[in-house]
Design a protein around this motif. Structure first.
Motif, mmCIF file in Angstrom:
data_model
loop_
_atom_site.group_PDB
_atom_site.id
_atom_site.type_symbol
_atom_site.label_atom_id
_atom_site.label_comp_id
_atom_site.label_asym_id
_atom_site.label_seq_id
_atom_site.Cartn_x
_atom_site.Cartn_y
_atom_site.Cartn_z
ATOM 1 N N PHE A 45 32.331 6.928 46.065
ATOM 2 C CA PHE A 45 31.214 7.754 46.458
ATOM 3 C C PHE A 45 31.175 8.183 47.599
ATOM 4 C CE2 PHE A 45 26.582 8.072 47.298
ATOM 5 C CZ PHE A 45 26.417 9.118 46.217
ATOM 6 N N ARG A 46 31.894 7.791 48.571
ATOM 7 C CA ARG A 46 31.904 8.258 49.808
ATOM 8 C C ARG A 46 32.754 9.443 49.732
ATOM 9 N NH1 ARG A 46 35.286 4.044 49.534
ATOM 10 N NH2 ARG A 46 37.623 4.368 49.764
ATOM 11 N N GLU A 47 33.622 9.912 48.948
ATOM 12 C CA GLU A 47 34.544 11.029 48.729
ATOM 13 C C GLU A 47 33.654 12.239 48.296
ATOM 14 O OE1 GLU A 47 38.238 10.858 46.566
ATOM 15 O OE2 GLU A 47 38.669 8.907 47.649
ATOM 16 N N ILE A 48 32.536 11.677 47.392
ATOM 17 C CA ILE A 48 31.623 12.687 46.943
ATOM 18 C C ILE A 48 30.712 13.319 47.956
ATOM 19 C CG2 ILE A 48 29.812 13.305 45.368
ATOM 20 C CD1 ILE A 48 30.860 10.848 43.694
ATOM 21 N N VAL A 49 30.382 12.237 48.801
ATOM 22 C CA VAL A 49 29.398 12.409 50.128
ATOM 23 C C VAL A 49 30.215 13.285 51.060
ATOM 24 C CG1 VAL A 49 28.255 11.533 52.044
ATOM 25 C CG2 VAL A 49 28.255 10.486 49.973
ATOM 26 N N ALA A 50 31.459 12.985 51.393
ATOM 27 C CA ALA A 50 32.262 13.853 52.375
ATOM 28 C C ALA A 50 32.620 15.469 51.991
ATOM 29 C CB ALA A 50 33.414 13.068 52.634
ATOM 30 N N THR A 51 32.468 15.616 50.690
ATOM 31 C CA THR A 51 32.696 17.053 50.394
ATOM 32 C C THR A 51 31.523 17.945 50.164
ATOM 33 O OG1 THR A 51 32.766 16.189 47.990
ATOM 34 C CG2 THR A 51 34.793 16.389 49.214
ATOM 35 N N ASN A 52 30.155 17.292 50.198
ATOM 36 C CA ASN A 52 29.054 17.903 49.919
ATOM 37 C C ASN A 52 28.188 18.028 51.332
ATOM 38 O OD1 ASN A 52 26.128 18.544 49.549
ATOM 39 N ND2 ASN A 52 26.913 18.338 47.432
ATOM 40 N N PRO A 53 28.284 18.818 52.124
ATOM 41 C CA PRO A 53 27.582 19.176 53.510
ATOM 42 C C PRO A 53 26.173 18.389 53.352
ATOM 43 C CG PRO A 53 28.631 20.970 53.090
ATOM 44 C CD PRO A 53 28.700 20.115 51.850
ATOM 45 N N LEU A 54 25.488 18.693 52.427
ATOM 46 C CA LEU A 54 23.991 18.390 52.358
ATOM 47 C C LEU A 54 23.812 16.578 52.130
ATOM 48 C CD1 LEU A 54 21.176 19.362 52.314
ATOM 49 C CD2 LEU A 54 21.254 19.282 49.715
ATOM 50 N N LEU A 55 24.756 16.374 51.307
ATOM 51 C CA LEU A 55 24.790 14.665 51.007
ATOM 52 C C LEU A 55 25.414 14.107 52.357
ATOM 53 C CD1 LEU A 55 26.036 14.084 47.621
ATOM 54 C CD2 LEU A 55 23.663 13.945 48.544
ATOM 55 N N PHE A 56 26.391 14.637 53.084
ATOM 56 C CA PHE A 56 26.957 14.072 54.183
ATOM 57 C C PHE A 56 26.064 13.863 55.298
ATOM 58 C CE2 PHE A 56 29.460 14.637 58.152
ATOM 59 C CZ PHE A 56 30.449 13.508 58.007
ATOM 60 N N THR A 57 25.177 15.085 55.627
ATOM 61 C CA THR A 57 24.229 15.111 56.711
ATOM 62 C C THR A 57 23.295 14.030 56.279
ATOM 63 O OG1 THR A 57 24.547 17.252 56.768
ATOM 64 C CG2 THR A 57 22.701 16.561 57.791
ATOM 65 N N GLY A 58 22.793 13.957 55.034
ATOM 66 C CA GLY A 58 21.761 13.045 54.533
ATOM 67 C C GLY A 58 22.109 11.383 54.725
ATOM 68 N N VAL A 59 23.253 11.307 54.551
ATOM 69 C CA VAL A 59 23.721 9.984 54.676
ATOM 70 C C VAL A 59 23.711 9.541 56.423
ATOM 71 C CG1 VAL A 59 25.791 8.235 55.040
ATOM 72 C CG2 VAL A 59 25.254 9.612 52.690
ATOM 73 N N HIS A 60 24.097 10.465 57.246
ATOM 74 C CA HIS A 60 23.995 10.378 58.530
ATOM 75 C C HIS A 60 22.668 10.213 59.172
ATOM 76 C CE1 HIS A 60 28.317 10.951 58.165
ATOM 77 N NE2 HIS A 60 28.398 10.356 59.508
ATOM 78 N N ILE A 61 21.620 10.923 58.524
ATOM 79 C CA ILE A 61 20.440 10.889 58.799
ATOM 80 C C ILE A 61 19.667 9.451 58.428
ATOM 81 C CG2 ILE A 61 17.926 11.576 58.226
ATOM 82 C CD1 ILE A 61 19.184 14.532 58.172
ATOM 83 N N ILE A 62 20.039 8.980 57.173
ATOM 84 C CA ILE A 62 19.728 7.773 56.862
ATOM 85 C C ILE A 62 20.302 6.599 57.865
ATOM 86 C CG2 ILE A 62 20.174 5.979 55.228
ATOM 87 C CD1 ILE A 62 19.912 8.066 53.147
ATOM 88 N N LEU A 63 21.309 6.800 58.186
ATOM 89 C CA LEU A 63 22.000 5.880 59.275
ATOM 90 C C LEU A 63 21.097 5.765 60.571
ATOM 91 C CD1 LEU A 63 25.726 5.905 58.631
ATOM 92 C CD2 LEU A 63 24.438 4.011 58.680
ATOM 93 N N ALA A 64 20.886 7.146 61.124
ATOM 94 C CA ALA A 64 20.268 7.256 62.431
ATOM 95 C C ALA A 64 18.772 6.735 62.247
ATOM 96 C CB ALA A 64 20.154 8.941 62.669
#
Length: 249
Positions: A45-64
């Motif tokens: 699933f991390r690969e799906i996130v890595a290739t979608n800028p919106l999901l990638f940004t969303g995950v890092h927002i969740i972490l922050a």
């Protein structure tokens, strides 16, 4: 008597604030856990996130957000127990900023929701997917998704009609990643040639969009419910912080 009642009220507010901040602390821990799980998840699933800028940004927002809430809950608990006005004021301003940021994130998620639709993913698949032997991130990610979830295309195998994949592989109706495997332990394919020719008996016919949504459906609902609860807790925590701040001499 009036002074005694005020003292009891202040004490009640102090412990209520401690409870609410402890819940915020737990909420931050949960968000941190979700963000870390997505980044290290073994199901690709991390690969799906890595290739979608919106999901990638969303995950890092969740972490922050998780990290800030984790710290904020701890500071709020300390401020309530010690009755420190400086900590309480800092807590109120900090949680107000986070509260507004979460609302802004929810609004942005609503605005950009079209980037997570079937139509968007289908368009991107037809435009960029190349096949099994391609090494670009987009293609390898889709191969991982189709292999992991035993699915084909976004909606169905018909998504590959008129696609870049068919241009590059005119003799194949579907990519090899769509073919059914003999078993989860045996990674060899069953009647691969029949599958590539489009035989429905030897390919996965379910679309990946519904497969992924079904897999994560429970997590999505739980995360949405927890987000609403967390916003409510933060609102009450701000109210109690101000009441406690005004009540401290």
């Amino acid at each position: 008597i009036e002074t005694s009642m005020e003292g009891d009220c202040l004490s009640c507010i102090k412990y209520l604030m401690f409870v609410f901040n402890f819940l915020i602390f737990l909420g931050g821990s949960f968000l941190l856990g979700v963000g870390i799980w997505v980044l290290v998840d073994p199901t690709d699933f991390r690969e799906i996130v890595a290739t979608n800028p919106l999901l990638f940004t969303g995950v890092h927002i969740i972490l922050a957000m998780g990290g800030m809430l984790f710290l904020l809950g701890f500071l709020g608990c300390c401020g309530a127990i010690r009755e420190n006005k400086c900590l309480l004021l800092f807590f109120f301003m900090f949680i107000l900023i986070i509260f507004l940021a979460e609302l802004a994130a929810a609004i942005l998620a609503f605005i950009f929701r079209e980037h997570l639709t079937k139509e968007h993913f289908t368009k991107e698949l037809r435009k960029h997917y190349q096949g099994l032997n391609a090494t670009d991130v987009f293609t390898t990610t889709w191969n991982a998704i189709m292999n992991t979830f035993d699915c084909c295309g976004v909606n169905s195998p018909e998504d590959f009609e008129g696609s870049l994949f068919r241009v590059l592989n005119p003799s194949d109706m579907v990519p090899e990643a769509c073919c059914r495997r003999n078993s989860h332990l045996d990674l060899s394919f069953s009647n691969k040639d029949e599958c590539l020719a489009g035989n429905m008996l030897y390919r996965n016919n379910k679309g990946c969009y519904s497969s992924v949504v079904d897999y994560f459906e429970m997590y999505i609902y739980v995360a949405g419910a927890l987000a609403i609860v967390l916003l409510t807790i933060e609102l009450f925590a701000m109210v109690f912080a101000m009441c406690l701040f005004k009540g401290i001499q």
